[in-house]
Each structure stands twice: as structure tokens, then as C-alpha cells.
Design a protein around this motif. Structure first.
Motif, PDB file in Angstrom:
ATOM      1  N   SER A   2       0.841  -1.340  -0.121  1.00 33.22           N
ATOM      2  CA  SER A   2       0.109  -0.027   0.098  1.00 33.22           C
ATOM      3  C   SER A   2       0.810   1.233  -0.075  1.00 33.22           C
ATOM      4  N   TRP A   3       0.355   2.424  -0.452  1.00 27.61           N
ATOM      5  CA  TRP A   3       1.161   3.460  -0.596  1.00 27.61           C
ATOM      6  C   TRP A   3       0.660   4.463   0.229  1.00 27.61           C
ATOM      7  N   ASN A   4       1.513   5.393   1.017  1.00 25.66           N
ATOM      8  CA  ASN A   4       1.100   6.262   2.158  1.00 25.66           C
ATOM      9  C   ASN A   4       0.941   7.606   1.258  1.00 25.66           C
ATOM     10  N   PRO A   5      -0.263   8.297   1.237  1.00 27.62           N
ATOM     11  CA  PRO A   5      -0.717   9.509   0.815  1.00 27.62           C
ATOM     12  C   PRO A   5      -0.078  10.842   1.259  1.00 27.62           C
ATOM     13  N   ILE A   6       1.104  10.821   1.547  1.00 25.84           N
ATOM     14  CA  ILE A   6       1.754  12.239   2.183  1.00 25.84           C
ATOM     15  C   ILE A   6       2.075  13.049   0.825  1.00 25.84           C
ATOM     16  N   ALA A   7       1.794  13.587   0.786  1.00 22.45           N
ATOM     17  CA  ALA A   7       2.358  14.154  -0.309  1.00 22.45           C
ATOM     18  C   ALA A   7       1.420  15.563  -0.659  1.00 22.45           C
ATOM     19  N   PHE A 423      -3.226   9.019  11.972  1.00 17.05           N
ATOM     20  CA  PHE A 423      -3.734   7.754  12.717  1.00 17.05           C
ATOM     21  C   PHE A 423      -3.712   6.438  12.045  1.00 17.05           C
ATOM     22  N   ASN A 424      -3.863   6.367  10.616  1.00 18.97           N
ATOM     23  CA  ASN A 424      -3.687   5.215   9.874  1.00 18.97           C
ATOM     24  C   ASN A 424      -2.243   4.695  10.209  1.00 18.97           C
ATOM     25  N   GLN A 425      -1.206   5.502  10.209  1.00 23.66           N
ATOM     26  CA  GLN A 425       0.208   5.287  10.220  1.00 23.66           C
ATOM     27  C   GLN A 425       0.487   4.946  11.732  1.00 23.66           C
ATOM     28  N   LEU A 426      -0.335   5.437  12.744  1.00 24.18           N
ATOM     29  CA  LEU A 426      -0.043   4.759  14.170  1.00 24.18           C
ATOM     30  C   LEU A 426      -0.846   3.602  14.329  1.00 24.18           C
ATOM     31  N   MET A 427      -1.349   3.060  13.518  1.00 25.77           N
ATOM     32  CA  MET A 427      -2.219   1.889  13.675  1.00 25.77           C
ATOM     33  C   MET A 427      -3.386   2.098  14.613  1.00 25.77           C
ATOM     34  N   GLN A 428      -4.074   3.279  14.294  1.00 29.51           N
ATOM     35  CA  GLN A 428      -5.135   3.345  15.105  1.00 29.51           C
ATOM     36  C   GLN A 428      -6.466   3.720  14.284  1.00 29.51           C
ATOM     37  N   PRO A 429      -6.710   2.732  13.294  1.00 28.53           N
ATOM     38  CA  PRO A 429      -7.729   3.066  12.244  1.00 28.53           C
ATOM     39  C   PRO A 429      -9.151   3.572  12.581  1.00 28.53           C
ATOM     40  N   GLU A 430      -9.287   3.009  13.835  1.00 23.36           N
ATOM     41  CA  GLU A 430     -10.500   3.515  14.547  1.00 23.36           C
ATOM     42  C   GLU A 430     -10.958   4.919  14.614  1.00 23.36           C
ATOM     43  N   LYS A 431      -9.571   5.551  15.163  1.00 26.06           N
ATOM     44  CA  LYS A 431      -9.686   7.236  15.090  1.00 26.06           C
ATOM     45  C   LYS A 431      -9.574   7.763  13.784  1.00 26.06           C
ATOM     46  N   ALA A 432      -8.886   6.979  12.711  1.00 28.76           N
ATOM     47  CA  ALA A 432      -8.612   7.720  11.583  1.00 28.76           C
ATOM     48  C   ALA A 432     -10.101   7.793  10.841  1.00 28.76           C
ATOM     49  N   VAL A 433     -10.913   6.768  10.877  1.00 27.28           N
ATOM     50  CA  VAL A 433     -12.308   6.858  10.169  1.00 27.28           C
ATOM     51  C   VAL A 433     -13.041   8.021  10.261  1.00 27.28           C
ATOM     52  N   PRO A 434     -13.540   8.403  11.528  1.00 27.32           N
ATOM     53  CA  PRO A 434     -14.597   9.506  12.007  1.00 27.32           C
ATOM     54  C   PRO A 434     -13.815  10.960  11.295  1.00 27.32           C
ATOM     55  N   LYS A 451     -10.162  15.431  -2.614  1.00 29.38           N
ATOM     56  CA  LYS A 451     -11.235  14.737  -2.024  1.00 29.38           C
ATOM     57  C   LYS A 451     -10.900  13.115  -2.538  1.00 29.38           C
ATOM     58  N   SER A 452     -10.655  12.898  -3.829  1.00 28.81           N
ATOM     59  CA  SER A 452     -10.319  11.350  -4.096  1.00 28.81           C
ATOM     60  C   SER A 452      -9.179  10.956  -3.153  1.00 28.81           C
ATOM     61  N   GLU A 453      -8.162  12.000  -2.683  1.00 24.90           N
ATOM     62  CA  GLU A 453      -7.130  11.259  -1.974  1.00 24.90           C
ATOM     63  C   GLU A 453      -7.764  10.848  -0.336  1.00 24.90           C
ATOM     64  N   ILE A 454      -8.697  11.891  -0.079  1.00 20.65           N
ATOM     65  CA  ILE A 454      -9.296  11.554   1.306  1.00 20.65           C
ATOM     66  C   ILE A 454     -10.117  10.328   1.471  1.00 20.65           C
ATOM     67  N   LEU A 455     -10.693  10.239   0.281  1.00 21.27           N
ATOM     68  CA  LEU A 455     -11.489   8.828   0.090  1.00 21.27           C
ATOM     69  C   LEU A 455     -10.532   7.740   0.194  1.00 21.27           C
ATOM     70  N   SER A 456      -9.637   7.689  -0.494  1.00 24.12           N
ATOM     71  CA  SER A 456      -8.747   6.659  -0.710  1.00 24.12           C
ATOM     72  C   SER A 456      -7.879   6.223   0.888  1.00 24.12           C
ATOM     73  N   THR A 457      -7.542   7.315   1.296  1.00 24.41           N
ATOM     74  CA  THR A 457      -6.927   7.284   2.836  1.00 24.41           C
ATOM     75  C   THR A 457      -8.165   6.463   3.699  1.00 24.41           C
ATOM     76  N   LEU A 458      -9.242   7.053   3.457  1.00 20.57           N
ATOM     77  CA  LEU A 458     -10.537   6.282   4.316  1.00 20.57           C
ATOM     78  C   LEU A 458     -10.516   4.931   4.057  1.00 20.57           C
ATOM     79  N   GLY A 459     -10.439   4.463   2.745  1.00 23.02           N
ATOM     80  CA  GLY A 459     -10.414   3.102   2.112  1.00 23.02           C
ATOM     81  C   GLY A 459      -9.507   2.171   2.934  1.00 23.02           C
ATOM     82  N   ASP A 460      -8.191   2.903   3.362  1.00 23.20           N
ATOM     83  CA  ASP A 460      -7.184   2.126   3.968  1.00 23.20           C
ATOM     84  C   ASP A 460      -7.523   2.043   5.335  1.00 23.20           C
TER      85      ASP A 460
END
Length: 604
Positions: A2-7, A423-434, A451-460
Motif C-alpha cells: 500500500s502507498w502512504n498518501p503524504i504528499a 492515525f492510519n500510520q499509528l495503527m489507530q484506524p478506529e480514530k482515522a475513520v471519523p 477529495k479523491s485522496e481523502i476517500l482513498s485514505t479512508l479506504g485504507d
């Protein structure tokens, strides 16, 4: 993997000749009084159509040229009934063609209708009948000007000025303007010289107009002469020596300009216009030392707005050569502004941005933090803090500062987006989702890539929570907005391969991501792994080896682990173990790799 969306001129209508109207009022009053005393009968009328398709009352043919008909026309004019007035004047003129006043009135009405040729025809008739009437003469001149006959119009205003020799100012002004319009600048200047005898040789507007006329014929000394007169008449006004200095600068007479600006600088050391003039002079003669000295003084001048000081500084920081003297000087100036007391947020931001460009992230953060401490309402400072921490993969700090940014900017989607990444990188997806769902809600469709990147990260995040249906829905929403979102294509296909689902669709998405970014090792790893899951081991090995080569010294352990898995499937157990061992050295491997090495066996 998977790819990290920092950019932005002459157009005045002729004067309203008030005395003519007063004359008509008087005539109307006398006529009406006479008619009332004589007990005359009312005029017989019938309704007809005018050229404007309006109905008017027409006098009988025997009365069309009578005084009563003339007064009827005047009355309608006074009442504002222009069409009716026009009709009666026309009828009257048929029987009284030598009446100058009626032609004058017809000319005015034609002019009001923007029918200049017809107006000019009528006023010429009036002028031939009565050339001594100044109102007729003035309208004649005006209509010539409207018709583009500037020289002839100027000549008529000259005649009017000679007639009105006690007060000719208005006519002289119009004459000069017409000569200017006709590009007869010498003639215009001569008229203004005559005008100065009536309004005074020290009139600022007149001298400035002559200055412009000299400029229009490229007569620098003539233009300078008028400014010198202004300087003599108004010695305490700084505007005029500045004009003279800039005149010389703009015409490459640099030494004359320098003499003026240096004298002004001695008397007005804080004046910004003087300092700008000196800068232009030193730029012209390529005197870098003195130029830098003036710039330093100007940037230190607190009378100057910070935004203007920064505008003056920025060109020094945009040079391509990082080692150039100008860039070094610019950095020195930026540092000076950033450390001025009291500090200014814009100067701190500028210096922080400069340090960021030079990859001095830790130092840049110090200035961005200072901005947020001075003024919490500057979102760009918060954003730079988040970007810097994210680039350094300091996700705890990203999470902390994104929470503060959300507090001050609860409707700013990127603040929530950074929180989601952290939160995704910190392995806390339950905090990342909201927070990612809030970012997607707040982000408008004016920025589809974000907006597309936000939705992609939400998918992660959903995928990490093993909510695969929500994850797939988020990826598909991201790709609907941006079909070529390489990150979404890669991550979606990778996670599908891990689940062993829809592998052909995953392979197609992976290939699409590689068309966008063909040499991205992470994307190659994803494609190689999908090939592995499809049992296309030789193609998988070639793809993973390319990913390893392109990664160089930054190769990820996952790549070697995947290579080992492929080697095992190809029957190369020793090569597989060797690759797994390299994976351990690089880090970022699965939990069962030790078991793979120990047992020399592939485990899924």
C-alpha cells in the motif's frame, strides 16, 4: 504494497445653455399674456404620427409657421415632451427657414438622439444665419468635435475665445483639448500658454497638462521644464522633484536623476519613494553594493507595510542558483525581517518557507510555531507544521497538531485529512475513520484530487479495521472522482490481492497505476504480488526485482520477503531463504518470516 498518501475625453456633451431657456420662458410668458388679453380662439388640431411613432397634436397648415406654433414647440420642450417639441419645431422651420433659433433647437434634439450628422446640418444653418450668437457658435464647435473634425472645432473655439476676450478660459481649454486629440501638441501648448495669462502661470493643473503634452511628443527637456516651474512655484511639495527624478530615470538620464534623488535622500532619509528612486538608479548602473545598502535601509523602514517589504524581498529568494550572491543577500534580509521587534507573522512565515525549501525542517518548524503562537487564525502556518511533521514521518506530532488545527479551524478539511493520515500510520484506524469521513464531507468538489485522496485514505482505514465492504466503497468513490488516482488504484488492488479476491480486476488496476507512475517501486511490488497470487511466478520475480533495483539503498524489507516467497514457488529454496534473511535486515517484514527462515518453508 500500500502507498502512504503524504504528499485590469473628450466626451462631454455641450453645455446646457441656460440663458437661452430663460429667454424662452420670458417669450412664453409675454405671448401667453398677450393671447389671454386678445381673447384669441384655440388652435384647431388633429392627431398624427411622428418619426418616433408617437402621437402629437399637429397645427393646421395655415398656422404651422405662426408664432403660436413656435410657442407651442417651446412649451412642449419646457415640459420635457421632446418628440412633440421636435415635430412643432420642424413644422415651424418649413415656414421660417431663416430663424436661427429653431435650427439651433433642432440641432440640440438631433444631438440628444445621437444623430450627429443631422445635428451638424441644422447647426450649420443656424450659424450661417447668426454667427454672432455665442450659444449657436459654441454648439457648432461642439458638434464639429463630435463629428471628429478636431482641427476645425479647435479653430471655432479659438474664434469664440477672441469674441469672449474678457473670459475666454472655457473656450481655450476646449481648444487645447481638441489640438491634443488631433495630436497637434505644439498648438495645444501654445493655447495653454495663452490660457496661463488668464488663470495664472502657477496653475498646477495647467503646468501638469503641458508636462504631459511635452511627453507625448517625446520632448524630455520640455517636460522637465514644466516640472521645474512647479518646483519653483511649490518648493515645499516633494511630489515634483520626485517626478523630475523619475522622468530622468525613465529616459536614461541617470546622472541627472541621481543628483535629484541623492539630494532628496539627504533631506528625506525615510521617504520610500526616494529610496525606490535610488534603487532604480543603482540597478541601472549595476552598482550592487550601493543597491544592497539602499534595499537594506528600505526593508528596515518600519513606515513601509510588511507586505510591501516582503514584495521587495521575494525576487532575491527566487533565483535558481542557491549559491548566488543575490540569494545569500536575500536570505540575510529575510532573517533580518523575521527577527525584527516586534515580530511580524508574515516575516516569520517567509523565513520558515525559505528554510523549508532548503530542507531545514526542524528550524522552519520553530518559525511556523511562533506564527501560531502569535496568531492562531493563520491556517497556512498550521498546514506547514503538519506538512513538515508528516514529511518526517513524525506521526505523533501530526496527530497532536492536527487536533489543535481542527480546534481553531473546524471547517478546514485538510486538518482532518492530516489527522486521518497520522492515525492510519499509528495503527489507530478506529480514530482515522471519523476524521477522514469529516474531511470528505467538508471537502468541496472544487478540488477533486484532494477529495479523491481523502476517500482513498479512508479506504485504507476501513481495510485496517477489516471492514472490507466499506473499504471497497471508499476506494471506488475515490476512483469515480479521479479514475487515474494512482494511490487509490494501487492500494485497492493490493488489499484485494491480500484477500485473494477479484485478482484479475486487481491486476488491471495495478497496471493502470503503473501507467501513471511506471517506476514507483511500491506499485511494482503490488503488481508483482498480484502476479504471485495468480501463480505467474516468473513474471512476478521480474517485476519484484525491478522494484528492488529502482529502490536502491531505500529498499523495503517487504520487497525481499516477496522475492523470497516467489523464489520458493519457483523451487529455489536456498535463494528464497537468502532473500528472507535480507528482508529481516531491511525491516518491515511479516511476523512469520522467522518461521519461514527456520523451516525453509513458505507460509501464507
Amino acid at each position: 504494497m500500500s502507498w502512504n498518501p503524504i504528499a485590469f475625453f473628450y466626451k462631454n456633451k455641450p453645455d446646457n445653455h441656460g440663458s437661452v431657456y430663460r429667454f424662452f420662458f420670458l417669450v412664453l410668458a409675454i405671448s401667453c399674456f398677450g393671447a389671454a388679453c386678445s381673447g384669441s380662439k384655440p388652435i384647431a388640431r388633429k392627431v398624427v404620427q411622428t418619426p418616433q411613432d408617437q402621437q402629437v397634436e399637429e397645427t393646421t397648415t395655415t398656422q404651422a409657421g405662426s408664432d403660436e406654433a413656435f410657442m407651442e414647440a417651446v412649451k412642449e420642450k419646457i415640459m420635457g415632451n421632446t418628440s412633440r417639441s421636435f415635430y412643432f419645431f420642424q413644422n415651424y422651420a418649413k415656414y421660417n427657414p431663416r430663424n436661427a433659433t429653431v435650427h439651433y433647437e433642432l440641432a440640440r434634439i438631433w444631438l440628444e438622439r445621437n444623430q450627429v450628422p443631422n445635428a451638424l446640418k441644422e447647426i450649420k444653418l443656424a450659424y450661417r444665419i447668426d454667427s454672432n450668437n455665442k450659444w449657436i457658435h459654441s454648439l457648432y464647435a461642439d458638434l464639429l468635435a463630435y463629428d471628429g473634425q478636431y482641427i476645425q472645432a479647435a479653430n471655432e473655439f479659438s474664434r469664440l475665445a477672441r469674441k469672449e476676450w474678457r473670459n475666454p478660459e472655457d473656450y481655450l481649454v476646449r481648444e487645447a483639448m481638441l489640438y491634443q486629440k488631433a495630436e497637434k501638441y505644439d498648438a495645444a501648448i501654445r493655447v495653454l500658454d495663452t490660457l496661463s495669462r488668464y488663470i495664472g502661470e502657477d496653475d498646477e493643473v495647467l503646468l501638469l497638462q503641458k508636462h504631459q503634452l511635452y511627453l507625448q511628443q517625446n520632448d524630455v527637456e520640455g517636460a522637465a521644464g514644466e516640472i521645474k516651474k512647479l518646483m519653483a512655484f511649490y518648493p515645499s511639495t516633494l511630489q515634483y522633484p520626485l517626478m523630475l527624478g523619475n522622468l530622468y530615470l525613465n529616459n536614461n538620464e541617470r546622472e541627472k536623476a541621481a543628483q535629484i534623488f541623492k539630494a532628496l535622500d539627504a533631506e528625506n532619509p525615510q521617504n520610500l519613494e526616494v529610496q525606490y528612486g535610488l534603487m532604480q538608479y543603482y540597478i541601472g548602473i549595476k552598482d550592487t553594493a550601493n543597491l544592497n545598502h539602499v534595499i537594506m535601509r528600505t526593508l528596515s523602514n518600519k513606515q513601509m507595510e510588511m507586505a510591501d517589504r516582503i514584495d521587495l524581498l521575494v525576487p532575491f529568494l527566487q533565483k535558481g542558483n542557491a549559491n548566488s550572491e543575490e540569494r545569500t543577500f536575500g536570505k540575510k534580509l529575510a532573517y533580518m525581517l523575521a527577527h525584527e521587534e516586534p515580530p511580524h507573522p508574515a516575516a516569520l512565515m517567509l523565513y520558515g518557507d525559505l528554510l523549508t525549501v532548503e530542507r531545514q525542517s526542524d528550524s522552519a518548524l520553530m518559525y511556523y510555531k511562533q506564527v501560531t503562537e502569535m496568531d492562531t487564525t493563520i491556517y497556512v502556518a498550521w498546514q506547514q507544521i503538519l506538512l513538515n511533521f508528516a514529511a518526517g514521518m513524525k506521526m505523533d506530532s501530526v496527530a497532536y497538531y492536527s487536533e489543535k488545527a481542527i480546534h481553531y479551524f473546524p471547517k478546514e478539511p485538510t486538518a482532518y485529512y492530516f489527522a486521518g493520515i497520522a492515525f492510519n500510520q499509528l495503527m489507530q484506524p478506529e480514530k482515522a475513520v471519523p476524521v477522514l469521513r469529516q474531511a470528505a464531507t467538508l471537502q468541496k468538489d472544487d478540488n477533486l484530487p484532494l477529495k479523491s485522496e481523502i476517500l482513498s485514505t479512508l479506504g485504507d482505514a476501513y481495510n485496517a479495521m477489516r471492514e472490507f465492504e466499506a473499504a471497497d466503497s471508499s476506494y471506488e468513490a475515490a476512483l469515480k472522482l479521479m479514475p487515474d488516482n494512482a494511490t487509490a488504484l494501487n492500494n485497492y488492488s493490493y488489499y484485494l490481492s491480500l484477500r485473494g479476491e477479484r485478482l484479475e480486476e486487481a491486476a488491471n488496476m495495478s497496471r493502470r497505476s503503473l501507467k501513471v507512475r511506471p517506476d514507483e517501486p511500491t506499485f511494482l511490488d503490488t503488481y508483482g504480488w498480484i502476479l504471485f497470487k495468480q501463480s505467474k511466478f516468473k513474471e512476478a520475480k521480474t517485476t519484484i526485482e525491478k522494484a528492488i533495483t529502482l529502490s536502491g539503498n531505500d529498499v523495503d524489507g517487504t520487497l525481499y520477503e516477496h522475492l523470497g516467497d516467489i523464489e520458493f514457488k519457483l523451487g529455489n529454496k536456498e535463494a528464497a531463504v537468502e532473500a528472507w534473511k535480507k528482508a529481516v535486515e531491511k525491516g518491515g517484514v511479516s511476523e512469520i518470516i522467522s518461521k519461514k527462515i527456520r523451516d525453509k518453508q513458505w507460509y501464507e
